[in-house]
Motif scaffolding. Structure first.
Motif, short mmCIF file in Angstrom:
data_model
loop_
_atom_site.label_atom_id
_atom_site.label_comp_id
_atom_site.label_asym_id
_atom_site.label_seq_id
_atom_site.Cartn_x
_atom_site.Cartn_y
_atom_site.Cartn_z
N VAL A 268 0.84 -1.20 0.00
CA VAL A 268 0.00 0.00 0.00
C VAL A 268 0.88 1.25 0.00
O VAL A 268 0.65 2.18 -0.78
CB VAL A 268 -0.96 0.01 1.21
CG1 VAL A 268 -1.72 1.32 1.29
CG2 VAL A 268 -1.94 -1.16 1.12
N GLN A 269 1.90 1.28 0.83
CA GLN A 269 2.77 2.46 0.90
C GLN A 269 3.48 2.72 -0.43
O GLN A 269 3.63 3.86 -0.84
CB GLN A 269 3.80 2.30 2.03
CG GLN A 269 3.20 2.45 3.41
CD GLN A 269 2.63 3.85 3.65
OE1 GLN A 269 3.14 4.86 3.16
NE2 GLN A 269 1.55 3.91 4.39
N SER A 270 3.88 1.65 -1.12
CA SER A 270 4.56 1.85 -2.41
C SER A 270 3.61 2.39 -3.48
O SER A 270 4.05 3.07 -4.40
CB SER A 270 5.21 0.54 -2.88
OG SER A 270 4.24 -0.44 -3.17
N ILE A 271 2.34 2.09 -3.36
CA ILE A 271 1.36 2.63 -4.30
C ILE A 271 1.03 4.08 -3.97
O ILE A 271 0.93 4.92 -4.86
CB ILE A 271 0.08 1.75 -4.32
CG1 ILE A 271 0.41 0.41 -4.99
CG2 ILE A 271 -1.07 2.46 -5.02
CD1 ILE A 271 -0.71 -0.60 -4.96
N LEU A 272 0.90 4.37 -2.69
CA LEU A 272 0.55 5.73 -2.27
C LEU A 272 1.72 6.70 -2.36
O LEU A 272 1.52 7.90 -2.54
CB LEU A 272 0.00 5.73 -0.84
CG LEU A 272 -1.27 4.92 -0.61
CD1 LEU A 272 -1.65 4.95 0.86
CD2 LEU A 272 -2.41 5.42 -1.48
N HIS A 273 2.93 6.18 -2.25
CA HIS A 273 4.13 7.03 -2.27
C HIS A 273 5.19 6.39 -3.16
O HIS A 273 6.21 5.90 -2.68
CB HIS A 273 4.66 7.21 -0.83
CG HIS A 273 3.65 7.76 0.11
ND1 HIS A 273 3.24 9.07 0.08
CD2 HIS A 273 2.92 7.16 1.09
CE1 HIS A 273 2.32 9.26 1.01
NE2 HIS A 273 2.11 8.11 1.64
N PRO A 274 4.96 6.41 -4.48
CA PRO A 274 5.90 5.75 -5.40
C PRO A 274 7.22 6.52 -5.53
O PRO A 274 7.29 7.72 -5.21
CB PRO A 274 5.14 5.75 -6.72
CG PRO A 274 4.23 6.92 -6.62
CD PRO A 274 3.85 7.03 -5.17
N ILE A 275 8.22 5.81 -6.01
CA ILE A 275 9.53 6.42 -6.25
C ILE A 275 9.88 6.24 -7.72
O ILE A 275 9.37 5.35 -8.39
CB ILE A 275 10.61 5.80 -5.34
CG1 ILE A 275 10.68 4.28 -5.52
CG2 ILE A 275 10.36 6.17 -3.88
CD1 ILE A 275 11.81 3.61 -4.76
N ASP A 276 10.78 7.09 -8.20
CA ASP A 276 11.22 6.98 -9.60
C ASP A 276 12.38 6.00 -9.71
O ASP A 276 12.78 5.37 -8.71
CB ASP A 276 11.56 8.36 -10.17
CG ASP A 276 12.76 9.02 -9.51
OD1 ASP A 276 13.53 8.34 -8.78
OD2 ASP A 276 12.94 10.23 -9.73
N ALA A 277 12.95 5.89 -10.89
CA ALA A 277 14.04 4.94 -11.14
C ALA A 277 15.28 5.23 -10.31
O ALA A 277 16.11 4.34 -10.09
CB ALA A 277 14.39 4.95 -12.63
N PHE A 278 15.41 6.44 -9.81
CA PHE A 278 16.57 6.82 -9.00
C PHE A 278 16.30 6.72 -7.50
O PHE A 278 17.15 7.06 -6.69
CB PHE A 278 17.01 8.25 -9.35
CG PHE A 278 17.39 8.39 -10.79
CD1 PHE A 278 18.61 7.90 -11.26
CD2 PHE A 278 16.53 9.01 -11.69
CE1 PHE A 278 18.96 8.02 -12.59
CE2 PHE A 278 16.87 9.13 -13.02
CZ PHE A 278 18.09 8.64 -13.48
N GLY A 279 15.09 6.27 -7.15
CA GLY A 279 14.75 6.15 -5.73
C GLY A 279 14.20 7.42 -5.12
O GLY A 279 13.99 7.47 -3.90
N ASP A 280 13.98 8.43 -5.94
CA ASP A 280 13.42 9.69 -5.44
C ASP A 280 11.90 9.62 -5.45
O ASP A 280 11.30 9.04 -6.36
CB ASP A 280 13.88 10.86 -6.31
CG ASP A 280 15.39 11.07 -6.23
OD1 ASP A 280 15.95 10.89 -5.14
OD2 ASP A 280 15.99 11.42 -7.27
N PRO A 281 11.25 10.23 -4.45
CA PRO A 281 9.79 10.18 -4.41
C PRO A 281 9.16 10.97 -5.56
O PRO A 281 9.63 12.05 -5.92
CB PRO A 281 9.44 10.80 -3.06
CG PRO A 281 10.65 11.55 -2.63
CD PRO A 281 11.83 10.95 -3.32
N LEU A 282 8.11 10.40 -6.13
CA LEU A 282 7.32 11.12 -7.14
C LEU A 282 6.34 12.02 -6.41
O LEU A 282 5.97 11.76 -5.26
CB LEU A 282 6.56 10.13 -8.01
CG LEU A 282 7.42 9.27 -8.94
CD1 LEU A 282 6.57 8.17 -9.57
CD2 LEU A 282 8.07 10.13 -10.00
N PRO A 283 5.88 13.07 -7.07
CA PRO A 283 4.87 13.92 -6.42
C PRO A 283 3.63 13.10 -6.04
O PRO A 283 3.06 12.39 -6.87
CB PRO A 283 4.55 14.97 -7.50
CG PRO A 283 5.75 14.99 -8.38
CD PRO A 283 6.28 13.59 -8.37
N SER A 284 3.28 13.19 -4.78
CA SER A 284 2.13 12.44 -4.24
C SER A 284 1.29 13.42 -3.44
O SER A 284 1.81 14.16 -2.61
CB SER A 284 2.66 11.31 -3.34
OG SER A 284 1.61 10.59 -2.77
#
Length: 166
Positions: free
Chosen positions: A2-18
Motif C-alpha cells: 500500500v505504501q509503495s502505491i501511495l508514495h511511489p519512487i522513480d528509477a533513481f529512488g526519489d519520491p514522485l509527487p504524491s
C-alpha cells in the motif's frame, strides 16, 4: 504494498509527487430540452500521484471494510460492486484528468491508473490493493452520466411529477 502505491519512487529512488486529501471543485452542466442547470461537485481525493517524466497519472482511493479485504472486489458480494464505487472513481478520474490536463499537460499519450486500497477494520487489519480497470471505469461512465441526467432533469423541471427514465 500500500505504501509503495501511495508514495511511489522513480528509477533513481526519489519520491514522485504524491498528493493526499486534495480538494477539488467542479461544475457539471446538464442541458435538457434547451434548458441548462449547473450541478456543483466538491470532492476530496484520498491520494494521487503524477510521474511527469514517464507520463503516468495514478488515482488511489482508500476504503475500510468489515469483511476480508480479499472479498472487496468480488462482483457478487463485494463492497466495490454493492456501493457502486466505480461511479465515484469515474467522477474523480474525470475531474483529476481535467485538472492535470490544465496543469501538467496530461493527454491521451499518458497512462492513467486507478487503485483502491482496502484495509480491514478487524483482526490484524490486513490491507490489499486492487487495480480499477478501464472496463470498470467505462461501465461506470454510463451509470454516472444517467444519474447526472436524472438530477439535471429534476433540478430544471422540478420534483412534482414522477418520471420514468429509460
Amino acid at each position: 504494498l500500500v505504501q509503495s502505491i501511495l508514495h511511489p519512487i522513480d528509477a533513481f529512488g526519489d519520491p514522485l509527487p504524491s498528493f493526499n486529501e486534495e480538494a477539488f471543485f467542479a461544475d457539471y452542466v446538464v442541458i435538457c430540452n434547451g434548458k441548462a442547470c449547473v450541478i456543483p461537485f466538491k470532492l476530496k481525493i484520498d491520494n494521487w500521484t503524477i510521474d511527469v517524466d514517464n507520463k503516468v497519472l495514478t488515482l488511489n482511493d482508500l476504503k475500510t471494510t468489515g469483511k476480508k479485504a480479499a472479498y472487496f472486489m468480488n462482483p457478487e458480494y463485494g463492497s466495490f460492486a454493492h456501493y457502486h464505487y466505480a461511479r465515484q472513481f469515474y467522477c474523480y478520474a474525470e475531474i483529476l484528468k481535467k485538472y492535470c490536463t490544465e496543469n501538467f499537460g496530461f493527454n491521451d499519450e499518458w497512462t492513467f491508473n486507478a487503485n483502491v486500497c482496502v484495509v480491514e477494520t478487524f483482526g490484524e487489519h490486513n490491507s490489499k490493493c486492487f487495480h480499477v480497470t478501464e472496463e470498470m471505469m467505462e461501465s461506470a461512465r454510463s451509470e454516472f452520466e444517467n444519474l447526472m441526467k436524472m438530477v439535471g432533469y429534476y433540478t430544471i423541471f422540478g420534483y412534482e411529477e414522477e418520471v420514468e427514465f429509460i
